[in-house]
Design an enzyme around this catalytic site. Structure first.
Site, PDB file in Angstrom:
ATOM      1  N   ARG A 198       0.857  -1.200   0.000  1.00 51.07           N
ATOM      2  CA  ARG A 198       0.000   0.000   0.000  1.00 51.07           C
ATOM      3  C   ARG A 198       0.886   1.241   0.000  1.00 51.07           C
ATOM      4  O   ARG A 198       0.608   2.235  -0.649  1.00 51.07           O
ATOM      5  CB  ARG A 198      -0.929  -0.007   1.197  1.00 51.07           C
ATOM      6  CG  ARG A 198      -2.233  -0.766   0.985  1.00 51.07           C
ATOM      7  CD  ARG A 198      -2.033  -2.161   0.433  1.00 51.07           C
ATOM      8  NE  ARG A 198      -3.259  -2.912   0.293  1.00 51.07           N
ATOM      9  CZ  ARG A 198      -3.761  -3.717   1.230  1.00 51.07           C
ATOM     10  NH1 ARG A 198      -3.105  -3.931   2.369  1.00 51.07           N
ATOM     11  NH2 ARG A 198      -4.890  -4.349   1.015  1.00 51.07           N
ATOM     12  N   ASP A 227       0.387  -6.964  -3.068  1.00 46.06           N
ATOM     13  CA  ASP A 227      -1.038  -6.688  -2.854  1.00 46.06           C
ATOM     14  C   ASP A 227      -1.520  -5.840  -4.024  1.00 46.06           C
ATOM     15  O   ASP A 227      -0.731  -5.488  -4.914  1.00 46.06           O
ATOM     16  CB  ASP A 227      -1.264  -5.970  -1.502  1.00 46.06           C
ATOM     17  CG  ASP A 227      -2.600  -6.360  -0.875  1.00 46.06           C
ATOM     18  OD1 ASP A 227      -3.624  -6.219  -1.566  1.00 46.06           O
ATOM     19  OD2 ASP A 227      -2.620  -6.805   0.279  1.00 46.06           O
ATOM     20  N   HIS A 302      -6.402 -10.237  -3.599  1.00 45.68           N
ATOM     21  CA  HIS A 302      -5.381  -9.196  -3.352  1.00 45.68           C
ATOM     22  C   HIS A 302      -4.218  -9.360  -4.326  1.00 45.68           C
ATOM     23  O   HIS A 302      -3.045  -9.293  -3.935  1.00 45.68           O
ATOM     24  CB  HIS A 302      -4.880  -9.273  -1.906  1.00 45.68           C
ATOM     25  CG  HIS A 302      -5.869  -8.712  -0.913  1.00 45.68           C
ATOM     26  ND1 HIS A 302      -6.111  -7.365  -0.803  1.00 45.68           N
ATOM     27  CD2 HIS A 302      -6.662  -9.320  -0.005  1.00 45.68           C
ATOM     28  CE1 HIS A 302      -7.026  -7.165   0.150  1.00 45.68           C
ATOM     29  NE2 HIS A 302      -7.393  -8.334   0.633  1.00 45.68           N
ATOM     30  N   GLU A 367      -9.787 -12.604   2.049  1.00 51.17           N
ATOM     31  CA  GLU A 367     -10.719 -11.727   1.346  1.00 51.17           C
ATOM     32  C   GLU A 367     -10.797 -11.970  -0.165  1.00 51.17           C
ATOM     33  O   GLU A 367     -10.858 -11.036  -0.947  1.00 51.17           O
ATOM     34  CB  GLU A 367     -10.346 -10.262   1.622  1.00 51.17           C
ATOM     35  CG  GLU A 367     -10.388  -9.921   3.108  1.00 51.17           C
ATOM     36  CD  GLU A 367     -10.014  -8.492   3.424  1.00 51.17           C
ATOM     37  OE1 GLU A 367     -10.773  -7.848   4.168  1.00 51.17           O
ATOM     38  OE2 GLU A 367      -8.966  -8.010   2.942  1.00 51.17           O
ATOM     39  N   TYR A 458      -4.026  -5.151  15.554  1.00 52.12           N
ATOM     40  CA  TYR A 458      -3.984  -4.322  14.346  1.00 52.12           C
ATOM     41  C   TYR A 458      -3.481  -2.932  14.735  1.00 52.12           C
ATOM     42  O   TYR A 458      -4.227  -2.099  15.249  1.00 52.12           O
ATOM     43  CB  TYR A 458      -5.360  -4.293  13.658  1.00 52.12           C
ATOM     44  CG  TYR A 458      -5.466  -5.408  12.613  1.00 52.12           C
ATOM     45  CD1 TYR A 458      -5.024  -6.695  12.920  1.00 52.12           C
ATOM     46  CD2 TYR A 458      -5.966  -5.169  11.335  1.00 52.12           C
ATOM     47  CE1 TYR A 458      -5.086  -7.715  11.983  1.00 52.12           C
ATOM     48  CE2 TYR A 458      -6.037  -6.189  10.391  1.00 52.12           C
ATOM     49  CZ  TYR A 458      -5.593  -7.459  10.725  1.00 52.12           C
ATOM     50  OH  TYR A 458      -5.650  -8.464   9.796  1.00 52.12           O
ATOM     51  N   PHE A 459      -2.224  -2.701  14.470  1.00 55.44           N
ATOM     52  CA  PHE A 459      -1.605  -1.448  14.906  1.00 55.44           C
ATOM     53  C   PHE A 459      -1.799  -0.324  13.879  1.00 55.44           C
ATOM     54  O   PHE A 459      -1.240   0.760  14.030  1.00 55.44           O
ATOM     55  CB  PHE A 459      -0.116  -1.662  15.213  1.00 55.44           C
ATOM     56  CG  PHE A 459       0.159  -2.649  16.318  1.00 55.44           C
ATOM     57  CD1 PHE A 459      -0.856  -3.095  17.163  1.00 55.44           C
ATOM     58  CD2 PHE A 459       1.440  -3.141  16.524  1.00 55.44           C
ATOM     59  CE1 PHE A 459      -0.607  -4.012  18.177  1.00 55.44           C
ATOM     60  CE2 PHE A 459       1.706  -4.057  17.541  1.00 55.44           C
ATOM     61  CZ  PHE A 459       0.681  -4.490  18.359  1.00 55.44           C
ATOM     62  N   TRP A 508      -0.742  -2.500   8.581  1.00 54.19           N
ATOM     63  CA  TRP A 508      -1.254  -2.300   7.218  1.00 54.19           C
ATOM     64  C   TRP A 508      -1.065  -0.825   6.901  1.00 54.19           C
ATOM     65  O   TRP A 508      -1.250   0.032   7.775  1.00 54.19           O
ATOM     66  CB  TRP A 508      -2.732  -2.683   7.144  1.00 54.19           C
ATOM     67  CG  TRP A 508      -2.955  -4.133   7.468  1.00 54.19           C
ATOM     68  CD1 TRP A 508      -3.405  -4.652   8.647  1.00 54.19           C
ATOM     69  CD2 TRP A 508      -2.712  -5.249   6.610  1.00 54.19           C
ATOM     70  NE1 TRP A 508      -3.462  -6.019   8.565  1.00 54.19           N
ATOM     71  CE2 TRP A 508      -3.041  -6.419   7.328  1.00 54.19           C
ATOM     72  CE3 TRP A 508      -2.248  -5.381   5.293  1.00 54.19           C
ATOM     73  CZ2 TRP A 508      -2.916  -7.691   6.781  1.00 54.19           C
ATOM     74  CZ3 TRP A 508      -2.140  -6.648   4.755  1.00 54.19           C
ATOM     75  CH2 TRP A 508      -2.467  -7.787   5.484  1.00 54.19           C
ATOM     76  N   GLU A 510      -2.376   1.370   4.338  1.00 56.23           N
ATOM     77  CA  GLU A 510      -3.223   2.225   3.502  1.00 56.23           C
ATOM     78  C   GLU A 510      -3.102   3.688   3.945  1.00 56.23           C
ATOM     79  O   GLU A 510      -3.029   4.595   3.121  1.00 56.23           O
ATOM     80  CB  GLU A 510      -4.693   1.805   3.597  1.00 56.23           C
ATOM     81  CG  GLU A 510      -5.029   0.502   2.908  1.00 56.23           C
ATOM     82  CD  GLU A 510      -4.921  -0.695   3.828  1.00 56.23           C
ATOM     83  OE1 GLU A 510      -4.195  -0.614   4.840  1.00 56.23           O
ATOM     84  OE2 GLU A 510      -5.558  -1.731   3.529  1.00 56.23           O
TER      85      GLU A 510
HETATM   86  C1  ACM Z   1      -6.392  -8.862   6.499  1.00 54.77           C
HETATM   87  O1  ACM Z   1      -6.425  -7.947   7.342  1.00 54.77           O
HETATM   88  N1  ACM Z   1      -7.051  -8.745   5.355  1.00 54.77           N
HETATM   89  C2  ACM Z   1      -5.642 -10.085   6.749  1.00 54.77           C
END
Ligand code: ACM
Ligand code: ZN
Length: 658
Positions: A198, A227, A302, A367, A458-459, A508, A510
């Site tokens: 991302r 991704d 993805h 996903e 999830y940071f 992540w 984004e």
């Molecule tokens: C994920 O957060 N899609 C693994």
């Protein structure tokens, strides 16, 4: 293998152990008596993650230009670790401390001894013993990883400036308190993930991230390399992946969720990738720090960036542009009915398997939108030919086939918890991210599991009041929440619990476009997670953690880490004793906060009472509390109305249900 080595070493070391015990007893007796004269200097020990056992004695070892590092006879690994330690010390102190083989030592005075020739089965592969005496420091372990971690603990005992890259001219007493530490991790998998698709992060930052992980004894770097927004790893067989799929039209000036898609003819200028040479360099850099890198190559979903160069691998066969931001749902995925898809992935995975020595390759699996599979002739033919029930089983077919291929390369497969859908591949390890339920199901089926639920791991989620934080993807995962995580769900039986290998924090990206921002989101939540996965549960303590963490901030500043201080929000809680007295407690995530409060409904300011301990109220009261720093209110005032009535604290009996 370790067991055999331990048995052999047990005999060899038994005499040595007796000697060490006698020395320890003598030192302890001497320390006890010398502590009676009032010269004792109290050291605050702030090691994170907190060691399993620690005993502190009187006295210090003083690092000086005369200190030497001695390494176990003939051990190349210990020589390397000795040099690693000497470099850090010499950079900060300019002492020019030398490293030599212990067999060449003329004396063992003023020395640091490193040895992985130990034989304590309980310590496992990563545990260590660290003993600091006034004239000698010893770090012992079964395997080099343990000595590496002993060094990390030792460095946390030296004044913070030990992390300076060069001496800053100040006179510093480089004292290390005398103590004994026995320490080993609770979990074998202590991971951090970073999404470089991302947003792309340069090699230098990856190394800094690895250094930070190592400092806190984390041992797996999960590198999310591919991704929808960009492919980031050079694959020699398919140069198009890095010539085309690694680049997108630059929309960095627009919010991630509402970015304009690329227009035909627009130049793709945002992106980047790691060459195979860079990857080898980073893998080696991580290995030297006891960190295994698990690469992730996403499939079957993805993966739309690939269709910018290889449209024939998708069901529609349509050429796509690499996405500039979010496109959801993303229905273009690998065609599971096309043999070319598997040929391509096997070629890619062959190169990936060569580059990464890890036992594992992560294949994503999350996903995957099945819309295209439903209308694709090839996919439907595959379902029929293979006797599959539906598209979920087609996904399972896909993953099982990839697992078989990875097995031929001596690699194990990890996937996100969606790989449970349609049936797990026989040896797959599951990364549980939709909460812990997927992990529970996999462990009950006898599969290994890594816990990384959105709720605690999830940071990229907010860590404090969104009104005062940089824009994030959403969610709310405070430092305290991370610290409260238990990776092993109590519903599992003892056998199933063994399948929980550990936990991982995910970054992540984004909404995270720079190294500084990635640091801000990772630190200190990664530090909290390090204690969750290393320290025995009974040794974990939130108040102790934030006190120690507070001591680490100066270290992080020296290392130029852009950390977040946590949430300034004040929690107002009350408790009632048996006599019905109500006391109010004000807490924040920050150690030793300056909280001013009121009980008359007015907004607190710097002149309002300073909270130092719980206070009593005797009637319904509106409590307002503010966090102050340098005389200024930080963020918002917290407010709570607390009622007081005669029933509080009493055993109540319900006389009539309404
Ligand atoms: C994920 O957060 N899609 C693994
Ligand atoms: Zn298809």
């Amino acid at each position: 293998m370790l067991r055999q080595k331990i048995k052999y070493k047990q005999m060899k070391n038994s005499i040595k152990t007796i000697n060490i015990i006698s020395i320890a007893i003598i030192v302890a007796i001497v320390s006890f008596f010398s502590s009676c004269n009032n010269s004792r200097k109290i050291h605050q020990i702030s090691i994170i993650p907190r060691p399993e056992r620690i005993s502190i004695w009187d006295g210090n070892f003083e690092l000086s230009s005369k200190t030497r590092i001695l390494t176990e006879s003939g051990s190349v690994e210990m020589q390397k670790l000795g040099k690693y330690l000497a470099k850090i010390i010499n950079n900060a102190t300019a002492f020019n401390i030398r490293v030599s083989d212990i067999s060449e030592a003329k004396s063992i005075d003023n020395v640091i001894i490193l040895s992985s020739n130990f034989s304590d089965e309980k310590l496992g592969d990563e545990g260590y013993k660290l003993q600091v005496d006034p004239t000698k420091i010893t770090i012992q372990s079964n395997e080099p990883a343990g000595v590496f971690y002993g060094i990390q603990s030792l460095l946390q005992l030296v004044p913070n400036k030990i992390l300076c890259k060069k001496i800053d001219g100040q006179e510093i007493d480089w004292e290390i308190p005398c103590l004994y530490i026995y320490d080993k991790p609770q979990y074998s998998y202590r991971g951090m993930h970073l999404d470089v698709s991302r947003h792309f992060f340069p090699k230098e930052f990856i190394k800094k991230f690895i250094d930070l992980m190592a400092m806190y004894k984390m041992n797996v770097f999960h590198w999310h390399l591919t991704d929808d927004n960009g492919w980031r790893i050079e694959i020699k067989k398919y140069p198009e992946l890095t010539d085309i799929c690694a680049w997108r039209v630059d929309r960095e000036d627009q919010p991630w969720k509402n970015r304009e898609q690329a227009k035909p003819g627009e130049k793709a200028t945002y992106g980047g990738f790691y060459t195979q040479e860079e990857i080898k360099e980073i893998v080696e850099y991580a290995r030297e720090r006891n960190i295994e890198i698990i690469p992730e190559i996403e499939m079957p979903g993805h993966s739309s960036e690939i269709f910018a160069a290889f449209p024939e691998l998708s069901c529609r066969g349509k050429k796509l542009e690499v996405q500039t931001g979010s496109l959801w749902p993303n229905i273009d995925v690998f065609c599971a009915g096309n043999e070319k898809t598997f040929e391509f992935l096997e070629n890619v995975l062959s190169e990936v398997a060569e580059l990464f020595p890890s036992d594992y390759i992560h294949i994503g699996g999350d996903e995957t939108d099945k819309t295209r599979w439903k209308s694709c002739k090839k996919c439907q033919k595959r379902i029929k030919d293979e006797g599959l029930k539906d598209e979920e089983e087609l996904q399972s077919y896909f993953i099982k086939r990839i697992e078989k291929f990875l097995d031929s390369k001596d690699k194990k497969l990890i996937g996100w918890d969606e790989i449970l859908e349609g049936g797990l591949a026989p040896e797959a390890t599951v990364m549980s991210w939709h909460g812990v339920d997927g992990g529970i199901e996999a462990a009950q089926q006898g599969h290994d599991v890594i816990m990384t639920p959105t709720s605690h791991c999830y940071f990229d989620y907010y860590q404090a009041d969104p009104d005062f934080q940089p824009l994030a993807i959403g969610g709310f995962t405070t430092l305290k929440k991370v610290y409260s995580f238990n990776p092993t769900p109590p519903v599992l039986n003892d056998e199933e619990k063994k399948h929980i290998l550990g936990a991982q924090g995910n970054i992540w990206t984004e909404y995270i476009s720079t190294p500084e921002h990635a640091e801000y989101m990772s630190v200190p939540r990664m530090i909290a997670l390090s204690e969750v996965v290393w320290t025995p549960k009974k040794r974990q303590n939130w108040n102790s953690f934030i006190k120690r963490l507070n001591d680490h901030y100066q270290r992080l500043e020296i290392l130029d880490v852009n950390y977040c201080e946590g949430s300034y929000k004040i929690d107002i809680t009350s408790k009632t004793d048996t006599a019905g007295k109500v006391s109010v407690c004000l807490e924040s995530e920050i150690y030793n906060p300056e909280i001013h409060y009121t009980i008359d409904g007015s907004d607190p300011d710097i002149n309002s009472p300073l909270y130092s301990k719980d206070f009593e109220i005797d009637k319904e009261t509106i409590i307002k509390a503010g966090f102050f720093k340098d005389g200024n209110l930080i963020e918002k005032i917290s407010e709570k109305s607390i009622s007081v009535h005669k029933g509080l604290g009493k055993n109540l009996k319900v006389l009539r249900k309404l």
